[in-house]
Structures are given as C-alpha cells and as structure tokens.
Design an enzyme around this catalytic site. Sequence first.
Site, PDB file in Angstrom:
ATOM      1  N   CYS A 132      -2.843 -13.051 -21.954  1.00  0.00           N
ATOM      2  CA  CYS A 132      -2.964 -11.931 -21.247  1.00  0.00           C
ATOM      3  C   CYS A 132      -2.611 -11.611 -19.535  1.00  0.00           C
ATOM      4  O   CYS A 132      -2.861 -11.877 -18.897  1.00  0.00           O
ATOM      5  CB  CYS A 132      -4.590 -11.609 -21.440  1.00  0.00           C
ATOM      6  SG  CYS A 132      -4.749 -10.147 -20.686  1.00  0.00           S
ATOM      7  N   CYS A 135      -4.515 -10.043 -17.322  1.00  0.00           N
ATOM      8  CA  CYS A 135      -5.354 -10.768 -16.901  1.00  0.00           C
ATOM      9  C   CYS A 135      -5.178 -11.888 -16.089  1.00  0.00           C
ATOM     10  O   CYS A 135      -5.844 -11.937 -15.144  1.00  0.00           O
ATOM     11  CB  CYS A 135      -6.652 -11.412 -17.855  1.00  0.00           C
ATOM     12  SG  CYS A 135      -6.218 -10.542 -19.233  1.00  0.00           S
ATOM     13  N   ASP A 136      -4.200 -12.020 -15.636  1.00  0.00           N
ATOM     14  CA  ASP A 136      -3.563 -13.701 -15.157  1.00  0.00           C
ATOM     15  C   ASP A 136      -2.416 -13.318 -14.343  1.00  0.00           C
ATOM     16  O   ASP A 136      -1.906 -14.194 -13.644  1.00  0.00           O
ATOM     17  CB  ASP A 136      -3.366 -14.482 -16.037  1.00  0.00           C
ATOM     18  CG  ASP A 136      -4.545 -15.246 -16.823  1.00  0.00           C
ATOM     19  OD1 ASP A 136      -6.005 -14.975 -15.974  1.00  0.00           O
ATOM     20  OD2 ASP A 136      -4.529 -15.531 -17.846  1.00  0.00           O
TER      21      ASP A 136
END
Length: 315
Positions: A132, A135-136
């Site tokens: 992701c 997300c990261d």
Amino acid sequence: MYKAIIIGTGPAGLTAAIYLARANMNPLIIEGPEPGGQLTTTTDVENFPGFPDGIMGPELMANMRKQAERFGAEFRTGWVNSVDTSKRPFTLQVEGQGELQAESLIISTGASAKYLGIPGERDNVGNGVSTCATCDGFFFRGKKIIVVGGGDSAMEEANFLTRFATEVVLVHRREELRASKIMQDRARENGKITWALNRTPIEVVTGGMGVTGLKVLNNTTGEEEIIETNGLFVAIGHTPNTKFLGGQIDTDETGYIIVKPGTSETNVPGIFACGDVQDNKYRQAITAAGSGCMAALDCEKFLEGSMVHDWSQSL
C-alpha cells in the site's frame, strides 16, 4: 438465532460491530484466521484521524475490538465455509462453531493483497515490504524504492511514490505492460521513475536492518541481478475474499461485491457489505471504517423495518 452477524474484523467489521452493539442489536462477529485484517500487518498508522503521533496497526485494531466488546458485541473465531442466502434467517456453516443463523448479515471479509511468493517477502511485510503506497510511502522519504507490477495500480503507485522517493524502479517480468496507455505514458514521463523490464523477482534481499535489495532474473540474459532498494512495494492486485459466498451475492468480474450506490446494500435484502470486500478503489482504513458505519445503520434500519412488517403480518 442472531439479529445480525458480522463476518470479518477489520476496520469495517469492527466499526459496524460498535454501532450495532450500541444500538442493542447484540451482534455476533466472526473472526477469521487473521483477526483485525490487513492492519495487523502494518506497523505505524499515521493517517487515521485522532492519533497525532500515529498508532501501531495491531493496537488500533485491538482498541476497536475492546470498544465493540464494551457495548456487548460477541466474538467467535471460525472460518465461514458457506452461507445460505436463499431465505431468512440466513444460515452459516462455520468451522468450529457449527451452524449459525441470523436475520441479517454484514460481510466485511476484506481483500487480500497478492504477493509474489518469493523468499524474504512475507517475512519483511511492515519492515520494508508493503502492498500500500498510500499507507506507507511517507516512511520512504528520500530513499530508493522498487515497485513490482505491470498494471494500472503499479503505474499509479509508482507515480505516487515519487512524491517521497529519490528514485522509483518499476520491475516487471515482461517487456510489455498490462497498464492502459495513459497510465504508462504518465509513468514514462515521470523523471524519477526508471525501468527494469523483462526481469522476474526471485528473492527479497535483507541486510539485518530491513530490505536492501531485490534479486531478479534477467529474462533476456538469463543472469541474476540485485537491484538495490530501501523498500519494495508489491502492486500486482488484490483478491476480494468472497469465494465462500458461492456466487449468491452479485459481484463484479473480479469478485468485489456490488452494492447499491450510496448504500451498503447488496442484491439480497438483509445482507450488507462494507470495507475492502466492496471497495477496489480506495482501500483505506478510514474509508473502510466509514462504510462499516453505513452498513450498521443500513442493517439497523432493515431490522427495524422487517420487525414491524413481521408484527403487522401476525395481526
């Protein structure tokens, strides 16, 4: 007999559980083999509102569960083998629990990211390997990143990651890409993206402190190469966890549950879907939680309406 059974315990399922439990619906939540969903494999979560210093993924899921339990939600662990949606109450066959029945169902079984299946990959999820970018990506500011994949999602993630990385290397096992021409063009026009095509990933290389490289097979020369990197993003798609439904709920061609626009309603009255199992676009914890709220409110309204209907029929 339960008023509502929720299948799945990611942000969507647990949010639905909190809302239904507070409404005195006494929901039963069935946990699969990975309670908490994909967030349990995430270390720092910095984009969930209300946590200015971030929170660990497993801790966030544990807090959501405690909140649902506080209001009376019941949890059981088991694998749902099948569901009979042909009549109400709906009947579930749950491994380790036997047969369960419910007046309504909320499906929040999520979608599983596809992995390459190479050594060192799953061992380093959350420690240099991610599925992701949204997300990261922030954690790789000023570093070199590899994105593996050849579809639209890979092109999109590669472009997104150039906001943070000094260089993004796009690795694909073939010379040709599956991505649409417009997405390919955007990636090729991005000066921070370099290409390692016709290379098959064979091992994630680590140096004791996280990911340091990706070993690939050069399909042209037959030689093995190591591409140095600080992070590896696998972007080869997701698989919605809907197989257990046996085709009884309408899905799109890739298996994602189709819901009535603006609601969580499926094609079967009394069955609702939320989270990544019906969302192939955003796939974020906060959007999953929001759709879990929608599912709980839709479910509550359905149960209230059906109870009135049943009562009037008995007069």
